[in-house]
Design an enzyme around this catalytic site. Structure first.
Site, PDB file in Angstrom:
ATOM      1  N   ARG A 118      42.651  39.283  29.929  1.00 19.11           N
ATOM      2  CA  ARG A 118      41.641  38.235  30.071  1.00 19.11           C
ATOM      3  C   ARG A 118      40.654  38.309  28.901  1.00 19.11           C
ATOM      4  NH1 ARG A 118      39.663  37.670  36.216  1.00 19.11           N
ATOM      5  NH2 ARG A 118      38.336  39.444  35.717  1.00 19.11           N
TER       6      ARG A 118
ATOM      7  N   ARG B  40      28.424  38.368  35.897  1.00 17.96           N
ATOM      8  CA  ARG B  40      28.422  37.321  36.928  1.00 17.96           C
ATOM      9  C   ARG B  40      27.147  37.384  37.757  1.00 17.96           C
ATOM     10  NH1 ARG B  40      33.920  39.050  38.899  1.00 17.96           N
ATOM     11  NH2 ARG B  40      34.149  39.530  36.700  1.00 17.96           N
TER      12      ARG B  40
ATOM     13  N   ASP C 121      30.041  36.981  43.534  1.00 18.92           N
ATOM     14  CA  ASP C 121      30.659  37.861  42.540  1.00 18.92           C
ATOM     15  C   ASP C 121      31.744  37.150  41.749  1.00 18.92           C
ATOM     16  OD1 ASP C 121      31.706  38.275  45.372  1.00 18.92           O
ATOM     17  OD2 ASP C 121      33.393  39.046  44.223  1.00 18.92           O
TER      18      ASP C 121
ATOM     19  N   ASP D  70      37.731  34.264  37.778  1.00 17.54           N
ATOM     20  CA  ASP D  70      38.522  34.900  38.838  1.00 17.54           C
ATOM     21  C   ASP D  70      39.387  33.893  39.593  1.00 17.54           C
ATOM     22  OD1 ASP D  70      37.568  37.326  38.110  1.00 17.54           O
ATOM     23  OD2 ASP D  70      36.281  37.636  39.847  1.00 17.54           O
TER      24      ASP D  70
END
Length: 688
Positions: free
Chosen positions: A246, A253, A337, A347
């Site tokens: 990634r 966050r 989160d 995510d």
């Protein structure tokens, strides 16, 4: 025995020489001719500023633990057995100055990009954060499977557009699925092929749709296996361990700031660094200085700086969720989160792109209450921003945060209306009635079960008239009817998901014992179930012919209003043709032809699980141009090949297994073009 000892001695000498050779390679001894064979991944220029600016837990103690007073913990990625590439994103790797083909051909590539081998300059670490999950404070969470590898300096000459929201000149890279960290809780820190492919493909799909997102550079799979119960059915199976690379300016966050939270009044949990306000101050300074330098430069007063920062995060979040709504994207797990401090999509778990338009669309099969449904996303993002504001106090005074949050809804509506006007080709004028026209369109789509993506794409074929013409209205209606659901599809969509006996019991309880009812259910869930029952009852008393006639009537009515609105786009315009051409250009570049529907991802996953990676690569190629027709790439790669891959796209380690197996389930299905409504079997896909 003497011979055995001699062999050990030779091995010792060989190992020593190998270590020297590796040192020579990492030192870049170009003058000796060794630099030529270096892996391109060994040439990355790391500058891991986050670990220098933020507190780091130096302990390498194994096992899960509470981490106090640190934003990161050092970790050791766990190597995979025989790692190999499934696919790479050339565009994402280019951010790091890497050539995708060179990386694919690098024998060390899969090891480096799975964390099995460390690149020179890499400093593996896991990030500590907390979060509100499904509305409740969960305490310490952290990177349970992700592993920060470091920050790579932007290579010279990188496109300024790519650096627009990355002003610090570094790309953070991390591997997801590289093993346990102090934050893995009951998990093993591993990811499997299906979840890795879904994250890889959607990260890139969102970027090419023009939506802010973290990126994915590669997917690596292996011979290592873990046990997973895919559907929580009590029937676990072994799956291949896989890793996604990634890329983002940062993966910090909202939950990063919740590690300082005091004891929660509902759950009793508190952040592991509660009371360490200096670290919160340090992290806030780092985020603003690195990623919001203009705000840092423009405000000498600390409070005003922090308010401006929060307003910018709020604005980016409102813009982001408006973009999600415009393409029918549902995140699925919008916990604090999973909310980026930069306003990026972060995510990719049980996400989903909506097929048939349904404001109550839920993509996460675990979301029984519908908290994270499609229509709830704007409000949930606002709720998450409020939790961020709480986490930033007293650095961000609550009264100032409240004033900022008062702007959210209007900002979101403005972003959303701008997007929707482009999708409808309303470019010359902004009229008050536009909002009602959009609302009526969505209601018509809902009533008729129309496909969200394809309906908007079809609107470009409705002409922009100077006067009404019945024949054109009939043609446009016929076009949109092709995107509507059949009677059987609508019946299936409106079957209640709750057992009738359970529903009856809850209805009785809501009247007799409201307090107990609120503990185990909620009125919104019950209301949705009753609404489905009512619609199903009506559908059971309707024929397909009656349904089609009703759908035709609804679309004819809306199209007539839409064409009247389009005619006003031409008022006062001397060059009608230019107006028409501009409208089509904007609509074609705003309404995607292809999105990552669940059935497309599922076909790619099933092929990959059978050793054929060609479909993952083909789907990525299609998603890189979502607004364009791509001749030769209309259908999956297995169509016409009997389920086998093209030469050179096969996982050789599984070739014998694949040849012995029957055709994969995807190849046994009727081929469906990438730009089509989902096939019937797609309804069975369950993502949790």
């Amino acid at each position: 025995m003497a011979y055995f000892g001699h062999r050990l001695g030779l091995l010792h000498v060989f190992s020593a020489n190998l270590s020297v050779f590796r040192l020579f390679r990492s030192a870049g001894m170009d003058s000796m001719g060794l630099g030529v064979s270096r892996s391109p991944l060994e040439r990355l220029d790391f500058d891991n500023i986050a670990l220098k600016k933020l507190p780091l837990d130096e302990s390498e103690e194994l096992g899960v633990r509470q981490v106090k007073g640190a934003c990161f913990s050092r970790v050791k990625p766990q190597p995979l057995t025989k790692p190999r590439f499934v696919a790479v994103s050339h565009e994402a790797l280019a951010l790091l100055g890497l050539d995708g083909e060179e990386v694919m051909n690098d024998p060390f590539g899969p090891e480096y990009l799975s964390g099995s081998r460390l690149m020179p300059g890499s400093e593996p670490a896991a990030h500590c954060y907390c979060g509100h999950q499904f509305g409740q404070f969960a305490g310490q969470l952290g990177d349970g499977a992700a592993c920060y590898l470091g920050e790579v300096k932007v290579p010279p000459g990188q496109d300024p557009k790519l650096l627009k929201e990355n002003p610090n000149g570094r790309w953070e890279i991390q591997v997801k699925g590289a093993g346990m960290t102090p934050y893995s809780r009951q998990a093993d820190g591993r990811k499997v092929l299906r979840s890795s492919i879904r994250e890889f493909l959607c990260s890139e799909a969102m970027f090419f749709l023009g939506i802010p997102t973290t990126r994915a550079g590669s997917v690596v799979t292996s011979d290592s296996e873990v046990m997973r119960d895919v559907y929580y059915s009590g029937k676990p199976r072994f799956e291949k361990c896989s890793v996604v690379l990634r890329v983002a300016p940062t993966f910090l966050r909202f939950g990063s700031f919740e590690i300082f939270k005091k004891s929660d009044e509902f759950t009793g949990r508190q952040g592991p660094s509660y009371g360490l306000d200096e670290i919160r101050r340090q992290m806030l300074d780092y985020v603003i200085e690195m990623f919001y330098p203009e705000i840092q430069q423009n405000h000498t007063d600390r409070v005003e700086r922090n308010v401006a920062f929060f307003r910018e995060v709020m604005l980016r979040t409102a813009r982001l969720v408006a973009q999600w709504q415009s393409v029918g994207f549902c995140h699925g797990v919008l916990n604090t989160d999973n909310m980026s401090i930069l306003g990026l999509t972060l995510d990719y778990g049980p996400y989903g792109f909506m097929d048939r338009f349904d404001p109550d669309f839920i993509c996460n099969a675990s979301d029984n209450s519908g908290r994270y449904s499609y229509q709830a996303q704007p409000a949930i993002c606002r709720w998450n921003l409020l939790k961020l504001a709480e986490a930033l106090a007293p650095e961000l005074p609550p009264d100032r945060a409240e004033v900022v949050m008062d702007e959210y809804l209007a900002l979101y509506n403005d972003f959303y209306l701008q997007n929707m006007r482009k999708k409808l080709g309303l470019l010359k004028k902004e009229e008050p009635e536009d909002e009602m026209l959009i609302t009526e369109l969505l209601q018509t789509m809902h009533n008729t079960g129309a496909d969200f993506t394809n309906t908007f794409r079809s609107l470009s074929q409705i002409s922009c008239p100077a006067k009404e013409e019945e024949e054109l209205v009939r043609g446009a209606t016929s076009l949109l009817l092709e995107q509507c659901a059949s009677l059987e599809e609508l019946k299936a969509a409106n079957r209640p998901t709750m057992d009738p006996r359970e529903l009856s019991m809850l209805l009785s309880m809501a009247q007799s014992n409201p307090s107990l009812f609120h503990m185990i259910s909620d009125r919104m869930t019950i209301s949705r179930q009753l609404d489905k029952l009512s619609k199903l009852k009506d559908l059971m008393e309707t024929s397909q012919e009656e349904l089609t006639a009703k759908q035709s009537e609804e679309w004819t009515s809306w199209i007539t209003r839409y064409r009247k609105r389009l005619s006003r786009e031409l008022e006062g315009e001397s060059d009608v043709r230019a107006v028409q051409e501009e409208r089509l250009r904007v609509m074609y570049s705003t309404n995607p032809r292809v999105i990552l529907r669940n059935y497309i991802a599922q076909n790619a996953i099933e092929a990959a699980e059978n050793g054929d990676f060609s479909e993952v690569r083909r789907v990525l190629q299609v998603l890189e141009k979502p607004f364009s027709s791509q001749p030769g790439l209309e259908l999956p790669s297995w169509v016409g090949t009997g389920g086998t891959a093209e030469p050179g796209e096969r996982d050789e380690d599984q070739e014998q297994q694949q040849e012995a197996a029957t055709a994969s389930s995807s190849s046994a299905r009727h081929p469906t073009p990438y730009d089509s409504k989902p096939p019937a079997w797609a309804q069975e896909i369950c993502v949790t």
